[in-house]
Write a protein that holds these residues in place. Structure first.
Motif, short mmCIF file in Angstrom:
data_model
loop_
_atom_site.label_atom_id
_atom_site.label_comp_id
_atom_site.label_asym_id
_atom_site.label_seq_id
_atom_site.Cartn_x
_atom_site.Cartn_y
_atom_site.Cartn_z
N GLN A 274 33.63 18.26 39.61
CA GLN A 274 32.28 18.95 39.04
C GLN A 274 32.56 19.96 38.23
OE1 GLN A 274 29.62 20.19 42.01
NE2 GLN A 274 29.19 18.29 42.80
N LEU A 275 33.86 20.47 38.35
CA LEU A 275 34.79 21.45 37.56
C LEU A 275 36.00 21.27 37.05
CD1 LEU A 275 33.94 24.61 40.01
CD2 LEU A 275 32.41 23.94 37.90
N ARG A 276 36.31 21.83 36.09
CA ARG A 276 37.47 21.30 35.22
C ARG A 276 38.76 21.36 35.91
NH1 ARG A 276 37.55 25.76 30.97
NH2 ARG A 276 39.76 25.58 31.39
N ALA A 277 39.61 20.47 36.19
CA ALA A 277 40.70 20.36 36.97
C ALA A 277 41.82 21.42 36.69
CB ALA A 277 41.67 19.06 36.54
N ASP A 278 41.68 22.00 35.42
CA ASP A 278 42.74 23.24 34.98
C ASP A 278 42.02 24.56 35.00
OD1 ASP A 278 40.96 23.03 32.91
OD2 ASP A 278 42.38 23.52 31.44
N LEU A 279 40.69 24.57 35.73
CA LEU A 279 40.25 25.80 35.96
C LEU A 279 40.78 26.74 36.90
CD1 LEU A 279 37.60 27.54 35.11
CD2 LEU A 279 36.31 26.17 37.27
N ASP A 280 41.19 28.23 36.45
CA ASP A 280 41.47 29.11 37.21
C ASP A 280 40.41 29.76 38.16
OD1 ASP A 280 42.16 31.80 38.31
OD2 ASP A 280 43.53 32.17 36.57
N LEU A 281 40.35 29.40 39.38
CA LEU A 281 39.41 29.66 40.29
C LEU A 281 38.92 31.07 40.45
CD1 LEU A 281 39.48 26.75 42.66
CD2 LEU A 281 38.44 26.82 40.56
N GLU A 282 39.98 31.87 40.45
CA GLU A 282 39.96 33.36 40.52
C GLU A 282 39.02 33.97 39.31
OE1 GLU A 282 41.06 35.84 43.01
OE2 GLU A 282 41.63 34.31 44.55
N LEU A 283 39.65 33.36 38.23
CA LEU A 283 39.03 33.82 36.62
C LEU A 283 37.50 33.32 36.92
CD1 LEU A 283 38.89 35.07 34.19
CD2 LEU A 283 39.96 32.98 33.30
N ALA A 284 37.17 32.30 37.42
CA ALA A 284 35.78 31.72 37.63
C ALA A 284 35.06 32.69 38.42
CB ALA A 284 35.73 30.39 37.89
N VAL A 285 35.50 33.07 39.49
CA VAL A 285 34.87 34.01 40.30
C VAL A 285 34.34 35.15 39.35
CG1 VAL A 285 34.86 35.50 42.41
CG2 VAL A 285 35.55 33.14 42.38
N GLU A 286 35.39 35.74 38.68
CA GLU A 286 35.33 37.19 38.01
C GLU A 286 34.19 36.76 36.87
OE1 GLU A 286 39.07 38.54 36.70
OE2 GLU A 286 39.65 38.80 38.62
N LEU A 287 34.11 35.58 36.12
CA LEU A 287 33.24 35.34 35.24
C LEU A 287 31.80 35.25 36.10
CD1 LEU A 287 35.33 32.93 33.28
CD2 LEU A 287 34.67 35.18 32.68
N ILE A 288 31.84 34.58 37.05
CA ILE A 288 30.41 34.47 37.62
C ILE A 288 29.75 35.56 38.17
CG2 ILE A 288 29.05 33.35 39.55
CD1 ILE A 288 31.22 31.02 39.34
N TYR A 289 30.52 36.48 38.71
CA TYR A 289 30.04 37.75 39.54
C TYR A 289 30.07 38.81 38.36
CZ TYR A 289 29.42 34.82 43.40
OH TYR A 289 29.01 33.72 44.42
N GLY A 290 30.85 38.90 37.51
CA GLY A 290 30.89 40.00 36.76
C GLY A 290 29.58 40.52 35.96
N PRO A 291 28.94 39.57 35.66
CA PRO A 291 27.76 40.28 35.04
C PRO A 291 26.83 40.87 36.12
CG PRO A 291 28.05 37.82 34.28
CD PRO A 291 29.09 38.38 35.26
N ILE A 292 26.81 40.40 37.18
CA ILE A 292 25.95 41.14 38.43
C ILE A 292 26.56 42.53 38.79
CG2 ILE A 292 25.39 41.20 40.94
CD1 ILE A 292 25.93 37.89 40.75
N TYR A 293 27.79 42.39 38.86
CA TYR A 293 28.56 43.83 38.94
C TYR A 293 28.27 44.72 37.79
CZ TYR A 293 30.03 43.19 43.61
OH TYR A 293 30.21 42.93 45.02
N HIS A 294 28.46 44.29 36.65
CA HIS A 294 28.22 45.16 35.35
C HIS A 294 26.84 45.71 35.13
CE1 HIS A 294 27.48 45.89 31.06
NE2 HIS A 294 28.90 46.44 31.20
N THR A 295 25.86 44.86 35.31
CA THR A 295 24.54 45.46 35.29
C THR A 295 23.84 46.30 36.59
OG1 THR A 295 23.51 43.38 36.15
CG2 THR A 295 23.69 43.24 33.70
N TRP A 296 24.52 45.87 37.69
CA TRP A 296 24.00 46.41 38.82
C TRP A 296 24.67 47.86 38.96
CZ3 TRP A 296 26.98 47.31 43.45
CH2 TRP A 296 26.34 47.75 44.57
#
Length: 191
Positions: free
Chosen positions: A139-161
Motif C-alpha cells: 500500500q505504501l512505496r517500498a522505498d518510503l522512509d517511515l520515520e519521515l512519513a510520520v513527520e509528514l503526517i503529524y507535522g500539520p497537526i502539531y504546527h496548527t495546534w
C-alpha cells in the motif's frame, strides 16, 4: 517511584495535577496545589514523583494509551484518518492543554525534556509499525522512509495546534491525507 503506592491516592494526584494544569497552566501548577487538590501531603507526592512534570507525564502516557491507539482495518489511509482524527480530538481536551504545557516546559525542565520524547517515541513507534505493515502489503512505496512519513503526517497537526496558526476545520486531516497520500503510496501498474 515507590512500588507501594496507594492506587486511589495515585489516581487522585494525577487527576488533580491534570485539572490544575488544564485550568491554570503548567507554570502556575505547584506541588502544594496538587497536594491540596488531591487531599494528600506534599511528602506523599515527593515520595512517588520528583516533580509536577513527572506526575503529568505519567498521566499523559496512560491517557494517550487509552485514547490514541492505532486501528488496523487493512486500509492505511482510513486507519491514518481515524487515528489522526482521534489525536486531534484528544488535543482538544484537557490532555491537549497539559501536553502543550509539557512541550513548552521541556525547553527548560529536565524531567519534561526527557518525558516528552519518550511519550512521542511510543506514538511514533506505533505509527511506524502500522506504516511498515502497509508497506509490506504494497500500500505504501517500498522505498518510503517511515520515520519521515510520520513527520509528514503529524507535522500539520502539531504546527496548527502548537502555534495556533489558524482555525482547524473538522475535515483538516482528510485534506492533509488526501494531499499527502499520493506521495506515500506505491504506484499502480498501468498498462
Amino acid at each position: 517511584m515507590s512500588a507501594q503506592r496507594n492506587e486511589q491516592a495515585r489516581q487522585a494526584i494525577i487527576a488533580a495535577a491534570f485539572r490544575l494544569c488544564a485550568s491554570t497552566g503548567f507554570a502556575s501548577t505547584t506541588i502544594e496545589a496538587i497536594a491540596s487538590e488531591a487531599g494528600v501531603g506534599k511528602t506523599t507526592i515527593y515520595r512517588w514523583w520528583p516533580s509536577k512534570a513527572a506526575i503529568l507525564i505519567e498521566g499523559l502516557e496512560s491517557a494517550r494509551d487509552s485514547s490514541a491507539a492505532f486501528p488496523d482495518t487493512g486500509d492505511i489511509t482510513a486507519d491514518l484518518l481515524t487515528q489522526t482524527t482521534n489525536v486531534m480530538a484528544l488535543f482538544a481536551t484537557d490532555f491537549g492543554l497539559v501536553w502543550r504545557g509539557l512541550i513548552a516546559s521541556a525547553q527548560s525542565d529536565q524531567i519534561a525534556a526527557e518525558g516528552v520524547p519518550r511519550i512521542l517515541r511510543t506514538s511514533i513507534d506505533q505509527c511506524v509499525a502500522r506504516l511498515a505493515k502497509a508497506q509490506g502489503a504494497g500500500q505504501l512505496r517500498a522505498d518510503l522512509d517511515l520515520e519521515l512519513a510520520v513527520e509528514l503526517i503529524y507535522g500539520p497537526i502539531y504546527h496548527t495546534w502548537l502555534l495556533r496558526t489558524r482555525p482547524v476545520p473538522p475535515d483538516f486531516m482528510h485534506t492533509v491525507l488526501t494531499t499527502l497520500m499520493p506521495a506515500l503510496t506505491a504506484p499502480t501498474n498501468e498498462a
